[in-house]
Design a protein around this motif. Structure first.
Motif, PDB file in Angstrom:
ATOM      1  N   MET A 172      16.464   4.678 -14.003  1.00 16.58           N
ATOM      2  CA  MET A 172      15.560   5.198 -13.003  1.00 16.58           C
ATOM      3  C   MET A 172      14.401   4.666 -12.559  1.00 16.58           C
ATOM      4  O   MET A 172      13.610   4.940 -12.057  1.00 16.58           O
ATOM      5  N   LEU A 173      14.453   3.158 -12.553  1.00 14.71           N
ATOM      6  CA  LEU A 173      13.506   2.365 -12.301  1.00 14.71           C
ATOM      7  C   LEU A 173      13.244   2.411 -10.773  1.00 14.71           C
ATOM      8  O   LEU A 173      12.106   2.338 -10.487  1.00 14.71           O
ATOM      9  N   LEU A 174      14.369   2.290  -9.997  1.00 12.95           N
ATOM     10  CA  LEU A 174      14.340   2.396  -8.762  1.00 12.95           C
ATOM     11  C   LEU A 174      13.563   3.727  -8.264  1.00 12.95           C
ATOM     12  O   LEU A 174      12.562   3.758  -7.435  1.00 12.95           O
ATOM     13  N   SER A 175      13.868   4.814  -8.798  1.00 16.71           N
ATOM     14  CA  SER A 175      13.152   6.155  -8.509  1.00 16.71           C
ATOM     15  C   SER A 175      11.759   5.976  -8.818  1.00 16.71           C
ATOM     16  O   SER A 175      10.953   6.583  -7.921  1.00 16.71           O
ATOM     17  N   THR A 176      11.378   5.506  -9.896  1.00 12.59           N
ATOM     18  CA  THR A 176      10.035   5.503 -10.363  1.00 12.59           C
ATOM     19  C   THR A 176       9.160   4.548  -9.250  1.00 12.59           C
ATOM     20  O   THR A 176       7.972   4.865  -8.828  1.00 12.59           O
ATOM     21  N   GLU A 177       9.821   3.338  -9.012  1.00 11.34           N
ATOM     22  CA  GLU A 177       8.927   2.292  -8.040  1.00 11.34           C
ATOM     23  C   GLU A 177       8.899   3.096  -6.577  1.00 11.34           C
ATOM     24  O   GLU A 177       8.157   2.751  -6.205  1.00 11.34           O
ATOM     25  N   ALA A 178       9.995   3.772  -6.355  1.00 11.64           N
ATOM     26  CA  ALA A 178       9.858   4.374  -5.014  1.00 11.64           C
ATOM     27  C   ALA A 178       8.820   5.470  -4.668  1.00 11.64           C
ATOM     28  O   ALA A 178       8.088   5.441  -3.839  1.00 11.64           O
ATOM     29  N   THR A 179       8.752   6.081  -5.975  1.00  9.55           N
ATOM     30  CA  THR A 179       7.727   7.374  -5.996  1.00  9.55           C
ATOM     31  C   THR A 179       6.238   6.674  -5.843  1.00  9.55           C
ATOM     32  O   THR A 179       5.477   7.052  -5.152  1.00  9.55           O
ATOM     33  N   GLU A 180       6.213   5.387  -6.592  1.00  8.04           N
ATOM     34  CA  GLU A 180       4.695   4.857  -6.825  1.00  8.04           C
ATOM     35  C   GLU A 180       4.247   4.119  -5.309  1.00  8.04           C
ATOM     36  O   GLU A 180       3.345   4.228  -4.857  1.00  8.04           O
ATOM     37  N   LEU A 181       5.486   3.632  -4.812  1.00 12.11           N
ATOM     38  CA  LEU A 181       5.272   3.065  -3.378  1.00 12.11           C
ATOM     39  C   LEU A 181       4.795   4.045  -2.254  1.00 12.11           C
ATOM     40  O   LEU A 181       4.032   3.801  -1.543  1.00 12.11           O
ATOM     41  N   MET A 182       5.761   5.151  -2.342  1.00  7.88           N
ATOM     42  CA  MET A 182       5.198   6.102  -1.245  1.00  7.88           C
ATOM     43  C   MET A 182       3.782   6.647  -1.466  1.00  7.88           C
ATOM     44  O   MET A 182       3.235   7.094  -0.364  1.00  7.88           O
ATOM     45  N   THR A 183       3.626   7.105  -2.779  1.00  8.06           N
ATOM     46  CA  THR A 183       2.408   7.303  -2.923  1.00  8.06           C
ATOM     47  C   THR A 183       1.257   6.491  -2.387  1.00  8.06           C
ATOM     48  O   THR A 183       0.141   6.889  -1.886  1.00  8.06           O
ATOM     49  N   ALA A 184       1.327   5.142  -2.701  1.00  5.25           N
ATOM     50  CA  ALA A 184       0.686   4.240  -2.028  1.00  5.25           C
ATOM     51  C   ALA A 184       0.410   4.391  -0.543  1.00  5.25           C
ATOM     52  O   ALA A 184      -0.586   4.093   0.016  1.00  5.25           O
ATOM     53  N   ALA A 185       1.773   4.503  -0.149  1.00  4.90           N
ATOM     54  CA  ALA A 185       1.681   4.445   1.241  1.00  4.90           C
ATOM     55  C   ALA A 185       1.098   5.856   1.835  1.00  4.90           C
ATOM     56  O   ALA A 185       0.262   5.740   3.192  1.00  4.90           O
ATOM     57  N   GLN A 186       1.094   6.849   1.216  1.00  8.71           N
ATOM     58  CA  GLN A 186       0.564   8.033   1.691  1.00  8.71           C
ATOM     59  C   GLN A 186      -1.148   7.806   1.697  1.00  8.71           C
ATOM     60  O   GLN A 186      -1.720   8.467   2.210  1.00  8.71           O
ATOM     61  N   GLY A 187      -1.323   6.645   0.886  1.00  8.69           N
ATOM     62  CA  GLY A 187      -2.780   6.730   0.645  1.00  8.69           C
ATOM     63  C   GLY A 187      -3.409   5.785   1.627  1.00  8.69           C
ATOM     64  O   GLY A 187      -4.638   5.257   1.785  1.00  8.69           O
ATOM     65  N   GLY A 188      -2.498   5.104   2.452  1.00  9.34           N
ATOM     66  CA  GLY A 188      -2.896   4.272   3.818  1.00  9.34           C
ATOM     67  C   GLY A 188      -2.353   3.117   3.582  1.00  9.34           C
ATOM     68  O   GLY A 188      -2.824   2.099   4.426  1.00  9.34           O
ATOM     69  N   ARG A 189      -1.655   2.455   2.618  1.00  7.80           N
ATOM     70  CA  ARG A 189      -1.270   1.141   2.452  1.00  7.80           C
ATOM     71  C   ARG A 189       0.127   0.988   3.258  1.00  7.80           C
ATOM     72  O   ARG A 189       1.234   1.173   2.718  1.00  7.80           O
ATOM     73  N   LYS A 190       0.193   0.477   4.261  1.00  6.94           N
ATOM     74  CA  LYS A 190       1.156   0.295   5.138  1.00  6.94           C
ATOM     75  C   LYS A 190       2.097  -0.934   4.639  1.00  6.94           C
ATOM     76  O   LYS A 190       3.335  -0.486   4.587  1.00  6.94           O
ATOM     77  N   ASP A 191       1.743  -1.823   3.873  1.00  5.76           N
ATOM     78  CA  ASP A 191       2.681  -2.854   3.261  1.00  5.76           C
ATOM     79  C   ASP A 191       3.415  -2.186   2.102  1.00  5.76           C
ATOM     80  O   ASP A 191       4.469  -2.434   1.691  1.00  5.76           O
ATOM     81  N   ALA A 192       2.841  -1.163   1.514  1.00  8.60           N
ATOM     82  CA  ALA A 192       3.492  -0.143   0.366  1.00  8.60           C
ATOM     83  C   ALA A 192       4.730   0.316   1.132  1.00  8.60           C
ATOM     84  O   ALA A 192       5.962   0.327   0.457  1.00  8.60           O
ATOM     85  N   PHE A 193       4.599   0.850   2.213  1.00 10.16           N
ATOM     86  CA  PHE A 193       5.897   1.493   2.844  1.00 10.16           C
ATOM     87  C   PHE A 193       7.048   0.500   3.535  1.00 10.16           C
ATOM     88  O   PHE A 193       8.173   0.736   3.219  1.00 10.16           O
ATOM     89  N   GLU A 194       6.377  -0.589   3.794  1.00  8.48           N
ATOM     90  CA  GLU A 194       7.414  -1.825   4.150  1.00  8.48           C
ATOM     91  C   GLU A 194       8.167  -2.270   2.856  1.00  8.48           C
ATOM     92  O   GLU A 194       9.307  -2.766   2.888  1.00  8.48           O
ATOM     93  N   ALA A 195       7.419  -2.251   1.737  1.00  4.51           N
ATOM     94  CA  ALA A 195       7.836  -2.818   0.415  1.00  4.51           C
ATOM     95  C   ALA A 195       8.986  -1.663   0.210  1.00  4.51           C
ATOM     96  O   ALA A 195      10.120  -1.778  -0.471  1.00  4.51           O
ATOM     97  N   LEU A 196       8.772  -0.190   0.412  1.00  5.59           N
ATOM     98  CA  LEU A 196       9.500   0.952   0.096  1.00  5.59           C
ATOM     99  C   LEU A 196      10.877   0.717   0.784  1.00  5.59           C
ATOM    100  O   LEU A 196      11.910   0.958   0.267  1.00  5.59           O
ATOM    101  N   PHE A 197      11.021   0.380   2.118  1.00 12.11           N
ATOM    102  CA  PHE A 197      11.781   0.313   2.835  1.00 12.11           C
ATOM    103  C   PHE A 197      12.669  -0.829   2.429  1.00 12.11           C
ATOM    104  O   PHE A 197      14.042  -0.770   2.510  1.00 12.11           O
ATOM    105  N   ALA A 198      12.003  -1.926   2.042  1.00 11.69           N
ATOM    106  CA  ALA A 198      12.940  -3.139   1.753  1.00 11.69           C
ATOM    107  C   ALA A 198      13.777  -2.812   0.337  1.00 11.69           C
ATOM    108  O   ALA A 198      14.728  -3.200   0.471  1.00 11.69           O
ATOM    109  N   LYS A 199      13.116  -1.976  -0.422  1.00  8.66           N
ATOM    110  CA  LYS A 199      13.828  -1.769  -1.815  1.00  8.66           C
ATOM    111  C   LYS A 199      14.861  -0.830  -1.714  1.00  8.66           C
ATOM    112  O   LYS A 199      15.986  -0.912  -2.533  1.00  8.66           O
ATOM    113  N   CYS A 200      14.545   0.182  -0.690  1.00  7.58           N
ATOM    114  CA  CYS A 200      15.512   1.498  -0.829  1.00  7.58           C
ATOM    115  C   CYS A 200      16.454   1.479   0.346  1.00  7.58           C
ATOM    116  O   CYS A 200      17.547   2.344   0.182  1.00  7.58           O
TER     117      CYS A 200
END
Length: 207
Positions: A1-29
């Motif tokens: 479930m590592l992907l699920s956990t990492e994806a959730t963390e990245l989306m939470t960071a993106a929600q907080g304003g980190r655009k690079d987190a969403f870019e990383a989320l897109f690349a990963k998923c």
């Protein structure tokens, strides 16, 4: 479930304003999201476009995301709705009568997708024959079977997460996945027989 956990963390960071987190989320998923989209629409190019469209929608809707919930089921609902909207516009969703279902299908199975002949991506020489055989068998399944197998075995979602993504009970997830695996196993057996050919079967008998 590592992907699920990492994806959730990245989306939470993106929600907080980190655009690079969403870019990383897109690349990963995006790989597993593409597989899920293709399981629904069949067509390779359409799946690519719809995957990107779903990520754009997810980014725009980031304020509505609940960080206490896993990201992947939330995102799959967006992806699924995007694919269904596309299929409806193309007239490729056909409603089914519950009474007309094949044996082994659960009562929630009230729709099917009219598949189109889809161009296949080029496969590199390094791709294993086993992967090619699995992919060929997977494409022969119904869209509903493909979707749930991709969610479980490609995205590695739990039964609970799949239930949330598809908005069905966990018991339905288990029964649908059991039947999808059964049908996939039967197809894999026939694919292997086709690859081995009659000569190999004769050799086994002689052995």
């Amino acid at each position: 479930m590592l992907l699920s956990t990492e994806a959730t963390e990245l989306m939470t960071a993106a929600q907080g304003g980190r655009k690079d987190a969403f870019e990383a989320l897109f690349a990963k998923c995006r790989g597993s999201a593409f597989q899920a989209a293709r399981s629904l629409v069949g067509n390779y190019e359409d799946a690519q476009d719809l995957t990107q469209e779903a990520f754009v929608k997810a980014y725009r809707a980031r304020a509505s995301y609940d960080p206490s919930q896993p990201f992947l089921p939330w995102f799959h609902r967006i992806l699924r709705n995007t694919c269904f909207s596309f299929l409806r516009k193309r007239g490729r969703i056909r409603e089914r009568s519950i009474h007309a279902q094949a044996p082994g299908m659960d009562e929630e199975s009230t729709w099917e997708i009219v598949d189109e002949a889809a161009p296949r991506p080029r496969r590199g020489a390094e791709d294993a024959a086993r992967d090619a055989t699995f992919a060929a068998a997977l494409e022969k399944l119904s869209a509903k079977d493909r979707e749930i197998i991709v969610l479980r075995h490609r995205q590695e979602l739990s039964y609970k997460e799949i239930a949330a993504a598809l908005e069905i009970p966990e018991g339905t997830v288990m029964s649908r996945l059991f039947n999808a695996r059964k049908r996939l196993k039967a197809l894999l057996a026939s694919q292997i027989d086709d690859l081995l050919g009659p000569a190999s079967a004769t050799a086994e008998v002689r052995g």
